[in-house]
Design a protein around this motif. Structure first.
Motif, short mmCIF file in Angstrom:
data_model
loop_
_atom_site.label_atom_id
_atom_site.label_comp_id
_atom_site.label_asym_id
_atom_site.label_seq_id
_atom_site.Cartn_x
_atom_site.Cartn_y
_atom_site.Cartn_z
N LYS A 56 8.12 9.52 -28.72
CA LYS A 56 8.85 10.57 -28.01
C LYS A 56 8.06 11.09 -26.81
O LYS A 56 8.61 11.30 -25.72
CB LYS A 56 9.15 11.71 -28.99
N LEU A 57 6.73 11.25 -27.03
CA LEU A 57 5.88 11.75 -25.94
C LEU A 57 5.82 10.73 -24.81
O LEU A 57 5.94 11.10 -23.62
CB LEU A 57 4.48 12.03 -26.48
N GLN B 16 8.97 10.80 -22.80
CA GLN B 16 9.02 11.95 -21.89
C GLN B 16 8.12 11.75 -20.67
O GLN B 16 8.49 12.09 -19.55
CB GLN B 16 8.62 13.22 -22.66
N ARG C 121 9.66 9.36 -18.27
CA ARG C 121 10.75 9.96 -17.51
C ARG C 121 10.22 10.80 -16.35
O ARG C 121 10.85 10.89 -15.29
CB ARG C 121 11.61 10.81 -18.45
N ARG C 122 9.05 11.43 -16.54
CA ARG C 122 8.51 12.32 -15.50
C ARG C 122 7.54 11.61 -14.56
O ARG C 122 7.16 12.16 -13.53
CB ARG C 122 7.78 13.48 -16.18
#
Length: 467
Positions: A265-266, A269, A272-273
């Motif tokens: 999950k990390l 994220q 995505r950034r």
């Protein structure tokens, strides 16, 4: 009838009925024999009474020849009776009318009939003693008593005696019927009380919740039910151990899956950034996290399949040398990617009796575990060694190895000696240990000659294979 109570009652009632029939037959035979002995004794007494006391001459009937001797004895008399007490008792000359009555006869020593209680001659003269004689279409019981000047003979028809005895038979059977009825009631009560502990045990187990797996009390059970109670307690203990193991597995799996899923999950994220240059590295990390999670799930499924009753196993004769060759070939690309020399050092032709998928999982985990912990440039060797009685599967490397004090601990689930190492799941050697245990083999962890770890699993050789 599948119930124990019904079976016991049926067998007991059947035995009781058979016993009652046999007792009835024996009672009838003994009573009939005793009845005959008593009646025969009565014949003897009448004959002795006639000899001792004689009989009076009956009155002469009209148109009848004067009798030459006294009249007959009644059936119930113990001594000579006077026929003149009743003209009807003197007899009409028809033996059928005297059925069941005594017939008295007096003969001369030379065999001449002097007197008969019936107009007909009556049964023929017999030798001294008791006889059974057929006369006038009937069977007669005759007792003959010789005296100095005469021979006294007393007879009674067997049919008349049987009719008298038949009237007594129902009264003989009434006590036996009451006895059978009382015994049937007692048997029913006895069976019900004897099975009461089994009913109580069933109610105790039926009232329990799923979580109440404590042992049943066997102290108060009859000794016939103690083995059942002990076997039930052993089953409850195994079920409790199985459920406890499953609960621990679920808890440990949830804990172990939490880390790689959180990392995935990390990384997602971050990807995505991230900028265009950083995104490629984040996606690589994401791929590695997914790979670790996939590997953990696969090993969890392997561990779950090794649980008892998880699947139906079909043991066969497995050629472990061929199995080892397939595993080495399948993992060669992975070894080459890590710059590790993977090879089959020795491969004896050998068979073991076992489950082929489980044995394949054993070799996969041993080789993958060695490849994961061996440094680049190292060597991993697989060996299949056969003796007369055993077959050994061995995987050794020249990696960091495992300290002797930790070798028992690493066979447990989710044990990682290096907590910072996120490449492993802590399940590989635990799976190997479970498979070896289920196949009745032995597992040892020692130092390899090259300085790393050597894992050796030994199984009984399949007797049908000569090698």
């Amino acid at each position: 009838m599948k119930g124990i109570r019904q079976r016991l009652l049926i067998w007991q009632i059947t035995a009781l009925v058979i016993t009652g029939v046999l007792a009835s037959v024996l009672t009838y035979q003994m009573a009939w024999s005793g009845f005959n002995r008593v009646r025969d004794y009565g014949l003897q007494q009448i004959a002795y009474s006639v000899v001792r006391h004689g009989v009076r001459t009956p009155p002469t009937k009209p148109n009848a020849p004067p009798p030459t001797a006294p009249a007959a004895e009644p059936a119930t008399g113990a001594s000579a009776a006077t026929p003149s007490e009743s003209d009807d008792d003197a007899g009409s000359g028809d033996p059928a009318e005297d059925l069941g009555q005594f017939v008295s006869q007096i003969w001369s020593p030379k065999g001449k009939l002097i007197y008969s209680s019936i107009d007909d001659t009556g049964p023929p003269l017999q030798e001294a003693g008791m006889h059974i004689v057929d006369w006038d279409g009937e069977s007669w019981r005759v007792y003959t008593l010789p005296d100095r000047n005469q021979v006294v003979q007393v007879a009674v028809s067997a049919a008349g005696r049987a009719n008298r005895f038949s009237a007594m038979v129902p009264w003989l059977l009434v006590p036996l019927a009451l006895l059978v009825l009382v015994l049937a009631l007692l048997n029913h009560t006895t069976v019900t009380r004897a099975l009461a502990p089994l009913d109580a045990l069933g109610r105790d187990i039926g009232r329990r919740e799923v979580s109440q797996l404590h042992a049943v009390q066997t102290q108060s059970l009859p000794e016939e039910l103690v083995p059942l109670g002990e076997a039930l307690n052993q089953l409850l203990a195994r079920v409790e151990a199985l459920l406890s193991g499953q609960r621990r597995l679920l808890a440990d799996a949830a804990h172990e899956l939490n880390t790689p899923l959180a990392a995935i999950k990390l990384q997602a994220q971050l990807a995505r950034r991230a900028t265009e240059q950083q995104r490629e590295a984040a996606l690589d990390e994401l791929d590695q996290g997914i790979e670790r999670a996939t590997h953990l799930v696969a090993q969890l499924l392997q561990m779950a399949r090794l649980e008892p009753e998880a699947r139906e196993r079909e043991p066969t004769a497995v050629r472990v040398d061929n199995l080892a060759a397939r595993v080495v070939a399948a993992l060669s690309a992975q070894a080459e990617a890590r710059d590790i020399d993977l090879g089959l050092e020795r491969s004896d032709v050998a068979e073991v009796w076992g489950d082929a998928p489980d044995l394949r999982a054993l070799l996969d985990n041993l080789v993958e575990n060695a490849l994961r912990h061996a440094p680049p440039g190292s060597r991993v060797d697989v060996k299949v060694e056969k003796t007369d009685q055993t077959v050994a599967l061995e995987v050794s490397d020249n990696g960091p190895g495992i300290a002797p004090e930790d070798r028992e601990r690493v066979l447990q689930r989710f044990v990682r000696l290096n907590p910072q190492d996120s490449t492993g799941s802590g399940l590989g050697l635990a799976i190997v240990a479970r498979i070896v245990e289920q196949h009745g083999g032995t597992l040892t962890l020692t130092d390899s000659p090259a300085g790393g770890l050597r894992v050796r699993a030994v199984f009984a050789a399949h007797p049908g294979h000569s090698g």
